[in-house]
Design an enzyme around this catalytic site. Structure first.
Site, PDB file in Angstrom:
ATOM      1  N   GLU A   1      50.572  38.309  45.372  1.00  0.00           N
ATOM      2  CA  GLU A   1      50.558  39.065  46.473  1.00  0.00           C
ATOM      3  C   GLU A   1      51.841  38.776  47.372  1.00  0.00           C
ATOM      4  O   GLU A   1      52.528  39.656  47.943  1.00  0.00           O
ATOM      5  CB  GLU A   1      49.435  38.452  47.587  1.00  0.00           C
ATOM      6  CG  GLU A   1      48.177  39.487  47.311  1.00  0.00           C
ATOM      7  CD  GLU A   1      47.402  38.666  46.272  1.00  0.00           C
ATOM      8  OE1 GLU A   1      47.734  37.748  45.746  1.00  0.00           O
ATOM      9  OE2 GLU A   1      46.263  39.200  45.517  1.00  0.00           O
TER      10      GLU A   1
ATOM     11  N   HIS B   1      36.019  36.767  51.734  1.00  0.00           N
ATOM     12  CA  HIS B   1      36.000  38.372  51.430  1.00  0.00           C
ATOM     13  C   HIS B   1      35.896  39.124  52.358  1.00  0.00           C
ATOM     14  O   HIS B   1      36.222  40.204  52.169  1.00  0.00           O
ATOM     15  CB  HIS B   1      35.493  38.528  50.205  1.00  0.00           C
ATOM     16  CG  HIS B   1      35.851  38.099  48.798  1.00  0.00           C
ATOM     17  ND1 HIS B   1      36.248  36.901  48.457  1.00  0.00           N
ATOM     18  CD2 HIS B   1      36.234  38.838  47.588  1.00  0.00           C
ATOM     19  CE1 HIS B   1      36.722  36.816  47.234  1.00  0.00           C
ATOM     20  NE2 HIS B   1      36.690  37.892  46.810  1.00  0.00           N
TER      21      HIS B   1
HETATM   22  C1  TPP Z   1      44.610  35.965  45.744  1.00  0.00           C
HETATM   23  C2  TPP Z   1      43.675  36.897  45.341  1.00  0.00           C
HETATM   24  N1  TPP Z   1      44.112  38.070  44.844  1.00  0.00           N
HETATM   25  C3  TPP Z   1      43.464  39.043  44.336  1.00  0.00           C
HETATM   26  C4  TPP Z   1      42.222  38.965  44.208  1.00  0.00           C
HETATM   27  C5  TPP Z   1      41.197  39.832  43.663  1.00  0.00           C
HETATM   28  N2  TPP Z   1      40.578  39.371  42.323  1.00  0.00           N
HETATM   29  C6  TPP Z   1      39.465  38.827  42.043  1.00  0.00           C
HETATM   30  S1  TPP Z   1      39.328  38.307  40.648  1.00  0.00           S
HETATM   31  C7  TPP Z   1      40.927  39.030  40.006  1.00  0.00           C
HETATM   32  C8  TPP Z   1      41.215  38.766  38.607  1.00  0.00           C
HETATM   33  C9  TPP Z   1      41.407  37.412  38.365  1.00  0.00           C
HETATM   34  O1  TPP Z   1      41.855  37.536  36.911  1.00  0.00           O
HETATM   35  P1  TPP Z   1      41.644  36.232  35.976  1.00  0.00           P
HETATM   36  O2  TPP Z   1      42.532  35.069  36.611  1.00  0.00           O
HETATM   37  O3  TPP Z   1      42.253  36.333  34.545  1.00  0.00           O
HETATM   38  O4  TPP Z   1      40.224  35.589  35.919  1.00  0.00           O
HETATM   39  P2  TPP Z   1      38.902  36.562  35.308  1.00  0.00           P
HETATM   40  O5  TPP Z   1      38.366  36.985  36.570  1.00  0.00           O
HETATM   41  O6  TPP Z   1      39.215  37.346  34.294  1.00  0.00           O
HETATM   42  O7  TPP Z   1      37.851  35.321  35.034  1.00  0.00           O
HETATM   43  C10 TPP Z   1      41.393  39.584  40.963  1.00  0.00           C
HETATM   44  C11 TPP Z   1      42.858  40.302  41.230  1.00  0.00           C
HETATM   45  C12 TPP Z   1      41.751  37.395  44.786  1.00  0.00           C
HETATM   46  N3  TPP Z   1      40.389  37.161  44.442  1.00  0.00           N
HETATM   47  N4  TPP Z   1      42.573  36.741  45.156  1.00  0.00           N
END
Ligand code: TPP
Ligand code: TPP
Ligand code: MG
Ligand code: MG
Lengths: 332, 329, 329, 332
Positions: free
Chosen positions: C65, C134
């Protein structure tokens, strides 16, 4: 880390070398004048002198055009002067006057001058980098060949913004160059106390990006690294991380007591003062004569003096400047 | 007679942390440059602590505010009482996720299983030519976040006593150290008791008007109070000391008596903590007020560099005097 | 007769961005998952844009971000008009330095030489079981920051018209998209004009009491207004639409008429924007008020998960009805 | 990247292998029951299934003691179950009931159970890491041998908190292990769209820290990597970054349409379902009999069923829980 073999390195020609030196002198004379003015009470400001780091932005800037952009930091007046920022509005700004680049509202930590490509000066460690990415993105969208430079310190390589910026620049292949001025200290914290890797340039590996460590006090080395990075960026091949090793002569903030390092260490570092070293080299290599350099120095001293007079004579801004530039429309 | 020591705000905070560390081995310190090898903090808040209590309990960090607060949170839920320095309040912006989404919420989100007895102290305040990114007062943000307490002392004794309470508190506390309040010295009793969180201090008793202030603005309000006294106006000056939760009882009792209130802070007037206080007073004391409640704070602008603009940005004693006159009608 | 399209809030924002992109090649889009290869945004706000306007103008980003807002700021001072998505408002906490110290201040700090015509849109709001990290409403933080505007629409037309104005505005704007407001559909004129920033909308005219609300709470307040109407109470309901700068004229004119005000938001009651509005009304209309101004907002607690707690956390129509009754005496 | 030669790798003994499988089955049965309950409308929650990633925390957790700690993320119920969190309070929590680990106040994204070492579950990408550092610091200050684990995804390796955490852990030599569960996607974004390096483990170089990439669906590989990292941490030698390659079977949030990947890609990944593969291997290697495994599976199914019944039967929390646990002292 990619490293071009020394023999193949682009070398600055005589004119470029003189140009680098000229920028270094402008930085150094200007820095000295600022320190003097602070001591005399003619300027009231926190001052982060870059004395000792003159080579880095000078050798970078000779590779840049006026419309290439830089984002720099509180310790960044050398970067701006190297990029070509005029000294009169610079002085008016650090004196808080209406003729300053920012009408006196930004001050020394936020000097800005888009005309010479100085787009952002930040007081927040690490924050030059994310914004430089955006300038590079704009350059790309414009279909231009412009590049953006982000200057920052060694300590800044440990903050989150560094990581996010280098990763984004790499996946977006942005024409941006990350120039880390590694002066061994972050405020009072020694490099290895805060930084987990022996060379910051190694971090480039984690971003699939070329990373080089160079002697930031050597104009020829520094020029070569900047030249290659700028070429790569203009060719659409993406970003580069340059770690330039250097030293700041006046501690973190002007007035520091430098207790956190030994006298010997400091003395040794200051022996490598890039100005006299490069001056002697220019003469020894037959690139400039003593007389020509002396003339240049005299002219620059006069320019700095004029700028100081101008700045300190400029009027203070009227109070209603508080309501202007908050938004495009003046606050009622 | 108890012994006293002449302290300014920095030395008072330093002494309080030292006392807490001596009394409780769980108190630990971290932040940029906080250890003595690094000078014991840029302004000296933690000077001497690593020498006295060891390098494991007092740790200098990289420039990584998220990592600083994260490590403090982890250590806190692991049983320690960390005192974390964030050099300047504007730098809390790079650690807001850790402070707001985590430190403030973990107790609630875990149903009380984990707690974060963390103290953050941070410097701020205009008036020292640091311009747009080094002087903001963001206490209203933290006051608008459930689960964290905010103190903003104005005297060395209060720095001392409130720091003791913050460290001792089982929940996260943020102490704001205002540049302008750190210059004055005071004789502070060596055995000063902790000053309870959430309790205001009546600096000056009076009957005509209540002035509510905190942090540097208490000093400004004192000057205004002197000037008003000379005019024959009897001011009741309240130093909130704790901004969140603030001392409703003391403020309401005072305004019930005076019928008039002027609230002053250095932060932006718009949406500052003065708004909450004014909104509360009008709601609780409707009908008992003799005049509208006035609020003074910074204009809607970033902090400017140029000296005359910086002076105009800050509330001055005359501004307070004028506001008091206006409510006196 | 102008053609209309049936849109919900998401589709309205999408249509507004598309119109702006079609009209101005400088409008660009970035954020996590925003390109069509990634699904055009997790809730579809940017769906179709990369296909229509190309992958260089609509770019999916890493989860970074700070880098997102930084890139948007840089592009903005480089002459573009970026529209950046921060998925959820709680994630603005990891980008607060970029938003607060940079986007909001660069124009001022540069003395007007650079400007940041950036639009950030972000989703939030309780009621959908997303719990503590959230669903926060942080508009008061941004309202307490000089140099950034905040809009919080409640209807599809307002999402459309305010998004157009945000993109067009020469300064940074933050649009809050509330989960609860995104379900309803409305016929929106295809050629709807931009809705000016800073102008409230009178949803319902009335003479007995003024209710000021925005975002999801406008829906809640509408229900309360219906119930009150049935009781014979004539409510003037104002949808602020823009939270900063808020429409003082419209609110003050209404309360001057009704003499009574109830302010409602989903954010924490303490130090919420309701405090600023109440403080302003009492200051401007002292003597013209028939009752204390009441404020309704979330209790001092993180957002809870469990359904009954979540319902109690949110202001309900009955709470508004009760507050109105209390000011009617 | 350091990589121990395969021949020297620590191998899990028969008992340990059965233990890993037991944990995997508990995770998988529990996940299935949750998905069923959501479909039936018995649970209302956003659900980030970790189906397919069972091996990682199971093979890590057999190397851990009860008092070792973990910080995990929204997609983390597998990590908790592997660590030993009891299923009854887990179910009560995701159903929002008073007998939940967090009295129903935290919900599925913030499950916490210090008794089994589950200290933090975060919904913010990247935020498990900075806090795990603090738990590791506390372990060190205690003079204990405890280690702390930070679980996170591939996408999280691009956020600032990752960088700050790994750097701090390295300079402080903390007993912490960073376990990146690389399931190829961050929400709908493919690994290479957001991540600038081919292997996240390479980023360890930038922190002077060992980094390894392992097949996170192979219990033996995963065990070896975890074993070494835990040993190193307990020996005071500092942190390790483990990148465990895996795949999530049910997309980002349960209910996703998976449009952002091809059917073939998904099918290929799902063929490597670690449960049947490991089950067959245990039998083939003579480590367990079909009968013993079937008994284990039946018992676990019963445990899950009991937990579900318990959770769904637990009372909802009273409204005044809103005033509790905001601070230690109830809000008036
Ligand atoms: C700081 C932040 N930005 C965006 C999000 C929204 N978000 C939730 S899960 C996710 C993807 C995360 O991907 P990864 O780290 O690969 O973990 P996975 O969900 O694949 O286990 C995002 C962008 C968030 N929770 N926190
Ligand atoms: C986010 C943030 N944290 C802390 C500071 C305080 N600070 C100002 S300069 C500095 C040291 C920076 O060191 P380095 O990056 O090496 O640059 P140098 O000053 O040596 O040029 C620190 C910690 C800051 N400005 N911003
Ligand atoms: Mg440095
Ligand atoms: Mg992933």
């Amino acid at each position: 880390m990619q490293q071009t073999p020394v023999s193949n390195r682009p070398l600055p020609g005589p004119e470029v070398q003189r140009d680098i030196y000229r920028r270094m002198v402008r930085i150094e004379r200007n820095d000295e004048a600022i320190r003097r003015a602070i001591k005399l009470g003619r300027l009231q400001m926190p001052y982060y002198s870059a004395r000792g780091q003159e080579v880095i932005p000078s050798a970078v800037s000779v590779n840049l055009n006026q419309d290439d952009t830089i984002c720099t930091i509180y310790r960044g007046i050398h970067d701006m002067v190297a990029k070509g920022m005029p000294l009169r509005p610079l002085w008016a700004e650090i004196a808080g006057r209406i003729d300053g680049t920012c009408k006196g509202k930004g001050g020394p930590m936020h000097l800005t001058h888009p005309e010479s490509g100085v787009m952002v000066t930040t007081g927040i460690v690490g924050s030059s980098m994310p914004i430089a990415n955006g300038l590079a993105w704009a350059a790309k969208l414009d279909g231009s060949q412009r590049v953006a430079i982000a200057y920052f310190g060694d300590g800044a390589s440990n903050i989150g913004a560094f990581h996010e910026s280098l990763n984004l620049a790499s996946v977006w292949k942005l024409p941006v160059i990350f120039v880390c001025q590694n002066n061994r200290f972050a405020e009072h914290t020694r490099y290895e106390v805060g930084t987990s890797v022996d060379r910051i340039a190694k971090r480039a590996i984690g971003y699939g990006m070329p990373g080089v460590t160079v002697d930031g006090n050597d104009p020829v080395d520094m020029y070569a690294a900047a030249f290659e990075a700028v070429e790569r960026a203009r060719a659409g091949e993406g970003p580069t991380l340059i770690e330039a090793l250097t030293f700041r002569f006046f501690g973190h903030v002007f007035g520091d007591d430098d207790k956190y390092m030994t006298k010997e260490e400091k003395a040794a570092a200051m022996e490598r003062d890039p100005l006299p070293l490069f001056r002697a080299r220019l003469i020894a290599d037959g690139i400039a004569t003593e007389g020509a350099l002396a003339d240049m120095e005299t002219a620059i001293a006069a320019e700095v003096d004029d700028a100081m007079q101008f700045g300190l004579a400029s009027p203070l801004p009227p109070i209603d400047e508080l309501r202007r530039d908050v938004f495009a429309t003046e606050i009622a | 007679m108890t012994a006293t020591t002449k302290l300014n705000g920095i030395a008072a905070v330093n002494a309080a942390i030292a006392r807490a560390m001596a009394q409780d081995p769980k108190v630990i310190v971290l932040g940029e440059d906080v250890a003595d090898r690094e000078g014991g903090g840029v302004v000296g808040t933690t000077r001497g602590l690593s020498t006295r209590f060891g390098d494991e309990r007092v740790k200098s960090t990289p420039i990584s505010e998220q990592a600083i607060i994260g490590a403090a949170i982890g250590a806190a839920i692991g049983g320690y009482k960390p005192v974390a320095e964030i050099m300047l309040m504007n730098f809390t912006t790079v650690a807001m996720d850790m402070i707001f989404n985590h430190a403030a919420k973990l107790r609630f989100m875990s149903g009380g299983q984990t707690s974060v007895p963390l103290t953050i102290h941070t410097l701020t305040g205009a008036g020292v030519s640091t311009a747009g990114q080094h002087a903001d007062h963001l206490e209203a943000w933290f006051a608008h976040a459930a689960g964290i307490k905010v103190v903003a002392p104005s005297t060395p004794s209060d720095y001392f006593g409130l720091m003791l309470s913050c460290i001792d508190d089982p929940d996260p506390c943020l102490m704001i150290m205002s540049a302008m309040t750190l210059r004055t010295f005071e004789e502070v009793p060596n055995d000063l008791a902790p000053i309870p969180l959430g309790k205001a201090r009546i600096v000056e008793e009076g009957g005509d008007v209540t002035i509510v202030a905190y942090s540097a603005m208490v000093l400004t309000a004192r000057k205004a109070t002197e000037a008003l006294k000379a005019e024959g106006v009897s001011v009741e000056l309240i130093d909130l000391r704790t901004v969140a939760p603030w001392d409703r009882e003391t403020v309401l009792a005072s305004v019930r008596k005076t019928g008039r209130a002027v609230i002053v802070h250095e932060a932006l007037r718009n949406h500052g903590v003065g708004a909450e206080i004014a909104a509360t007073i009008q709601e609780e004391l409707f009908g008992a007020l003799k005049a509208p409640i006035r609020r003074l704070g910074a204009p809607y602008s970033p902090v400017p560099f140029s000296k005359p603009l910086e002076a105009a940005y800050l509330v001055q004693p005359d501004d307070i005097v004028a506001a008091v006159r206006s409510v006196l009608g």
